[in-house]
Design an enzyme around this catalytic site. Structure first.
Site, mmCIF file in Angstrom:
data_model
loop_
_atom_site.group_PDB
_atom_site.id
_atom_site.type_symbol
_atom_site.label_atom_id
_atom_site.label_comp_id
_atom_site.label_asym_id
_atom_site.label_seq_id
_atom_site.Cartn_x
_atom_site.Cartn_y
_atom_site.Cartn_z
ATOM 1 N N ASN A 1 0.083 -10.988 4.127
ATOM 2 C CA ASN A 1 0.002 -10.493 5.508
ATOM 3 C C ASN A 1 -1.447 -10.584 5.977
ATOM 4 O O ASN A 1 -2.369 -10.426 5.189
ATOM 5 C CB ASN A 1 0.516 -9.036 5.513
ATOM 6 C CG ASN A 1 0.238 -8.303 6.821
ATOM 7 O OD1 ASN A 1 -0.420 -7.265 6.833
ATOM 8 N ND2 ASN A 1 0.734 -8.818 7.922
ATOM 9 N N CYS B 1 -2.371 2.252 5.893
ATOM 10 C CA CYS B 1 -2.810 2.744 7.201
ATOM 11 C C CYS B 1 -4.254 3.263 7.142
ATOM 12 O O CYS B 1 -4.581 4.106 6.308
ATOM 13 C CB CYS B 1 -1.876 3.857 7.687
ATOM 14 S SG CYS B 1 -2.405 4.468 9.292
#
Ligand SMILES: Cc1cc2nc3c(=O)[nH]c(=O)nc-3n(C[C@H](O)[C@H](O)[C@H](O)COP(=O)(O)O)c2cc1C
Length: 246
Positions: free
Chosen positions: A191, A91
């Site tokens: 990803n 994050c």
């Protein structure tokens, strides 16, 4: 994804078909471990870690930087019946990074190691982590992170190859996924920037990754998982077969 993948959205995706593994929104380990002290479910648990049986297999994602608090929170997730526990080291949001969580930890690999070892000892369910490639292009750590995860007994890793400094700008450099994959034997989940079934196949072919993870496209096109499945259905056996739902 924070603010997106709540239980309603996850069930919607699950029922559309094609998605092998679903993950909760990232959840504060402090908020979860407070339930241990309070001896009852906290708002954090009710809001972020509630799920229905049809969501299995489901992974709980935690963030934080205190090893004991993370271990307590991981035990709570195990007791709630999650199939997998995941820690977020990706994050980029200031609020999280300031508390040394998310991608902030990519600058403190000794602390990452302590976190991973402490949590590994605390739970018996499969344990994974998801990370960015590093803090900046000058501080890439995806290969070290991949090796650390493997050494600490994690079952798989997921890599979003942008750096923290990059935010969501530019392209995800998939060659970083290939570098992590080449460094370890545990499965690597790639990803970043998958928008079409063709992208998913290309990521597997270009990086050798064992599975793909889809973020933003899921919210604009929740049919992407079944589209990939259908696309693969017509194709002969090759590396892309690893894309079949787990
Ligand atoms: C609104 C939003 C919320 C996100 N929340 C999370 C999260 O809670 N946990 C996580 O691992 N990644 C989170 N991400 C990052 C995505 O999972 C993914 O790594 C990133 O968007 C790149 O993949 P994509 O191109 O498939 O979206 C979030 C991204 C967005 C845009």
């Amino acid at each position: 994804m924070a603010g997106v993948t709540d239980t309603v959205f996850r069930r919607f995706i699950r029922n559309l078909g094609g998605c092998g593994l679903i993950m909760t929104e990232f959840t504060s380990s402090h908020g979860v471990s407070a339930a241990v002290r309070a001896k009852k479910p906290t708002r954090t648990i009710e809001r972020y870690l509630s799920f229905e049986p049809e969501e299995h297999p489901i992974s709980a994602q935690l963030f934080g930087s205190d090893p004991e608090i993370m271990a307590n929170a991981a035990r709570v997730c195990q007791d709630l019946g999650f199939d997998i526990l995941d820690i977020n080291f990706g994050c980029p949001v200031n609020k999280v990074v300031k508390c040394n969580g998310g991608s902030g930890l990519l600058r403190d690999l000794p602390l990452v190691e302590t976190l991973l070892r402490t949590v590994r000892k605390a739970i018996a369910i499969p344990f994974t982590c998801k990370f960015r490639a590093g803090w900046s292009d000058q501080e890439l750590v995806m290969v070290e992170m991949a090796r650390l995860a493997e050494d600490c007994g994690l079952q798989a890793i997921a890599l979003h190859p942008r750096t923290r400094e990059q935010g969501y700008a530019g392209k995800a450099d998939w060659s970083r996924i290939a570098a992590a994959k080449a460094a370890v034997k545990i499965p690597v989940i790639g990803n970043g920037d998958i928008v079409t079934p063709e992208d998913a196949v290309r990521m597997v072919e270009e990086t050798g990754c064992d599975a793909v993870m889809i973020g933003r496209t899921a919210s604009s096109n929740p049919w992407i998982f079944q589209q990939i499945r259908r696309y693969l259905g017509d194709r002969p056996l090759h590396a892309a077969d690893t894309l079949r739902p787990l």
